[in-house]
Motif scaffolding. Structure first.
Motif, PDB file in Angstrom:
ATOM      1  N   GLY A 208       0.785  -1.230   0.000  1.00 54.02           N
ATOM      2  CA  GLY A 208       0.000   0.000   0.000  1.00 54.02           C
ATOM      3  C   GLY A 208       0.817   1.279   0.000  1.00 54.02           C
ATOM      4  N   GLN A 209       2.122   1.165   0.046  1.00 59.76           N
ATOM      5  CA  GLN A 209       2.998   2.334   0.059  1.00 59.76           C
ATOM      6  C   GLN A 209       2.922   3.052  -1.278  1.00 59.76           C
ATOM      7  OE1 GLN A 209       7.026   1.328   1.050  1.00 59.76           O
ATOM      8  NE2 GLN A 209       7.835   3.299   0.427  1.00 59.76           N
ATOM      9  N   GLU A 210       3.007   4.364  -1.251  1.00 62.00           N
ATOM     10  CA  GLU A 210       3.025   5.177  -2.459  1.00 62.00           C
ATOM     11  C   GLU A 210       4.449   5.639  -2.749  1.00 62.00           C
ATOM     12  OE1 GLU A 210       0.455   5.972  -4.557  1.00 62.00           O
ATOM     13  OE2 GLU A 210      -0.752   4.575  -3.387  1.00 62.00           O
ATOM     14  N   PRO A 211       4.819   5.772  -4.024  1.00 66.25           N
ATOM     15  CA  PRO A 211       6.163   6.263  -4.366  1.00 66.25           C
ATOM     16  C   PRO A 211       6.387   7.689  -3.876  1.00 66.25           C
ATOM     17  CG  PRO A 211       5.030   5.382  -6.299  1.00 66.25           C
ATOM     18  CD  PRO A 211       4.028   5.438  -5.206  1.00 66.25           C
ATOM     19  N   SER A 212       7.613   7.999  -3.500  1.00 67.01           N
ATOM     20  CA  SER A 212       7.938   9.353  -3.039  1.00 67.01           C
ATOM     21  C   SER A 212       8.099  10.321  -4.205  1.00 67.01           C
ATOM     22  CB  SER A 212       9.220   9.335  -2.197  1.00 67.01           C
ATOM     23  OG  SER A 212      10.313   8.907  -2.977  1.00 67.01           O
ATOM     24  N   LEU A 213       8.263   9.804  -5.416  1.00 65.39           N
ATOM     25  CA  LEU A 213       8.404  10.617  -6.626  1.00 65.39           C
ATOM     26  C   LEU A 213       7.445  10.096  -7.681  1.00 65.39           C
ATOM     27  CD1 LEU A 213      12.299  10.558  -6.954  1.00 65.39           C
ATOM     28  CD2 LEU A 213      10.923  12.455  -6.080  1.00 65.39           C
ATOM     29  N   GLY A 214       7.009  10.991  -8.545  1.00 64.55           N
ATOM     30  CA  GLY A 214       6.153  10.580  -9.647  1.00 64.55           C
ATOM     31  C   GLY A 214       6.876  10.742 -10.971  1.00 64.55           C
ATOM     32  N   PRO A 215       6.333  10.147 -12.019  1.00 63.96           N
ATOM     33  CA  PRO A 215       6.927  10.279 -13.346  1.00 63.96           C
ATOM     34  C   PRO A 215       6.658  11.660 -13.926  1.00 63.96           C
ATOM     35  CG  PRO A 215       4.883   9.075 -13.495  1.00 63.96           C
ATOM     36  CD  PRO A 215       5.132   9.316 -12.029  1.00 63.96           C
ATOM     37  N   ASP A 216       7.430  12.016 -14.940  1.00 64.96           N
ATOM     38  CA  ASP A 216       7.172  13.249 -15.669  1.00 64.96           C
ATOM     39  C   ASP A 216       5.880  13.126 -16.461  1.00 64.96           C
ATOM     40  OD1 ASP A 216       9.672  13.957 -14.695  1.00 64.96           O
ATOM     41  OD2 ASP A 216      10.687  13.510 -16.571  1.00 64.96           O
ATOM     42  N   GLN A 217       5.618  11.932 -16.971  1.00 65.39           N
ATOM     43  CA  GLN A 217       4.374  11.652 -17.675  1.00 65.39           C
ATOM     44  C   GLN A 217       3.989  10.212 -17.389  1.00 65.39           C
ATOM     45  OE1 GLN A 217       6.402  12.434 -21.546  1.00 65.39           O
ATOM     46  NE2 GLN A 217       5.182  10.717 -22.249  1.00 65.39           N
TER      47      GLN A 217
END
Length: 95
Positions: free
Chosen positions: A77-86
């Motif tokens: 259930g953890q969410e990434p600390s960074l997201g993609p550019d797209q």
């Protein structure tokens, strides 16, 4: 990273090694692990999926060229600390 001679492709060596490194990193306390690869490197993308990493999309965060951005966290259930550019498209996710 890894690079195997074509004679070694298709034997599971990359998946076995990458899975072991991923497992060790998470067991040793890394909160998350990232992997990036060329957009057209379908074999490496398959390795990422095979070892339980999630394709988030495309990024230019670490290199000048766009890269596929894979992620795995240490907790369910953890969410990434960074997201993609797209975001990744369905075509990218299928490889």
């Amino acid at each position: 990273g890894w690079q195997l001679h074509p004679d070694s492709w298709g034997n599971g060596f990359a998946s076995e090694a990458a899975g072991a490194v991923l497992g060790r990193g998470l067991a040793d306390g890394l909160p998350e692990v990232w992997a990036v690869m060329y957009l057209d490197n379908h074999r490496s993308a398959a390795v990422g999926r095979r070892i339980g990493m999630q394709l988030l999309g495309i990024t230019r965060r670490w290199y000048h060229e766009p890269s596929l951005m894979f992620w795995r966290g240490c907790r369910p259930g953890q969410e990434p600390s960074l997201g993609p550019d797209q975001p990744g498209s369905a075509e990218l996710k299928q490889g």
